[in-house]
Design an enzyme around this catalytic site. Structure first.
Site, short mmCIF file in Angstrom:
data_model
loop_
_atom_site.label_atom_id
_atom_site.label_comp_id
_atom_site.label_asym_id
_atom_site.label_seq_id
_atom_site.Cartn_x
_atom_site.Cartn_y
_atom_site.Cartn_z
CB ILE A 194 37.25 43.75 47.79
CG1 ILE A 194 35.95 43.96 47.00
CG2 ILE A 194 38.04 42.58 47.24
CD1 ILE A 194 36.17 44.45 45.56
CG ASP A 203 50.02 56.42 51.02
OD1 ASP A 203 49.70 55.77 50.00
OD2 ASP A 203 50.00 57.66 51.07
CE1 TYR A 215 38.85 52.00 40.38
CE2 TYR A 215 37.56 50.99 38.65
CZ TYR A 215 38.08 50.96 39.92
OH TYR A 215 37.83 49.87 40.73
#
Ligand code: NAP
Length: 258
Positions: A19, A64, A155
């Site tokens: 994405i 990161d 998640y």
């Protein structure tokens, strides 16, 4: 291409794949200068070179999103090189299948660090860089931030956190008159390495059942393509969404409509 993003400088995290990559390409194709950042330097470098060869203004930075120092370095560097920053797409994320009883504290914290703390740091640094002239922050949440799933509690928690954090940041920016809009995008299942790797980590038989079950629960009957989510990111990144802030844009083939 109609130049909808001409003059804008965009940072997309996790931009080497899926994405993020499609969003970077969509913004660049509409005239933006796009800096893709990722922990996967080899892929990020290769993809940015491919887009440059196609005539797009794209750069890659190793980054990161869990590192405060990395965020400061990337944002300062972008502002110094390009003069301003207009859009940050907080897209980098990880998904690991681990029901509550199997999840470790280390695994839980890793998911929150990438998916939620990364979005917090990115939003804070974007506001620091954008507050003098406005901008747009697009946080990639998920349908997993709207409804629960027994396989991925960490998640779910991280994406639900991103959903409400986005509204809080949107209200703060509006209250302070910064001209910065902050919105979340909630994709359903998209054909990217993130989904393939999470399902692929299951025993083959369980993976096949899950995949079939998944398709049966999507009213449009298929996974999304990354570019279909990228078009929604592009809308929120562009001035076409000038009155949209604190909103959640669901792109899920009807999954959460029931
Ligand atoms: P993807 O193809 O795996 O791309 C994610 C990229 O982020 C990878 O290049 C990954 O590198 C990178 N990354 C991982 N940890 C990072 C870190 N700490 N800092 C910087 N980059 C990091 O995943 P995707 O499916 O496009 O997902 C993008 C976003 O959409 C995620 O936030 C995901 O949760 C969300 N989303 C995805 C789906 C879906 O169905 N695919 C649905 C809803 C929401 P490595 O590969 O080296 O780890």
């Amino acid at each position: 291409m109609s130049g909808r993003m001409k003059g804008k400088v965009v940072v997309v995290t996790g931009g080497a794949s899926g994405i993020g990559l499609a969003s970077a390409e969509a913004c660049a194709a509409e005239g933006a200068v796009v800096v893709i950042t990722d922990v996967n330097a080899a892929l990020g470098d290769a993809e940015s070179k491919r887009m440059v060869a196609a005539g797009l203004a794209v750069e890659f930075r190793h980054h990161d999103v869990t590192s405060e120092a990395d965020w400061r370095r990337v944002v300062d560097d972008v502002v110094q090189r390009h003069g301003h920053l207009d859009v940050v797409v907080n897209n980098a994320g990880i998904a690991v299948i681990a029901p509550v009883e199997q999840e470790t504290l280390e695994g839980w914290r890793r998911t929150q660090a990438v998916n939620m703390e990364g979005v917090f740091l990115g939003t804070r640094e974007a506001i620091r860089a954008m507050k003098a002239r406005g901008g747009s922050i697009v946080n990639i949440s998920s349908i997993e931030g709207l409804v629960g799933d027994p396989l991925i509690p960490a998640y779910n928690a991280s994406k639900g956190g991103v959903r409400l954090f986005t509204k809080s940041a949107a209200l703060e920016c509006a209250q302070r008159g910064y001209g910065i809009r902050v919105n979340s995008v909630h994709p359903g299942y998209v054909g990217t390495p993130l989904v393939a790797n999470a399902i692929g980590a299951l025993p083959a038989e369980q993976a096949a059942v899950l995949q079939q079950d998944l398709l049966g629960r999507i009213p449009l009957g298929r996974l999304a393509e990354p570019r279909e989510v990228a078009q929604c990111v592009l809308f929120l990144a562009s001035d076409e969404s000038s009155y949209v802030t604190g909103a959640e844009l669901v792109v899920d083939g009807g999954y959460t409509a029931r």
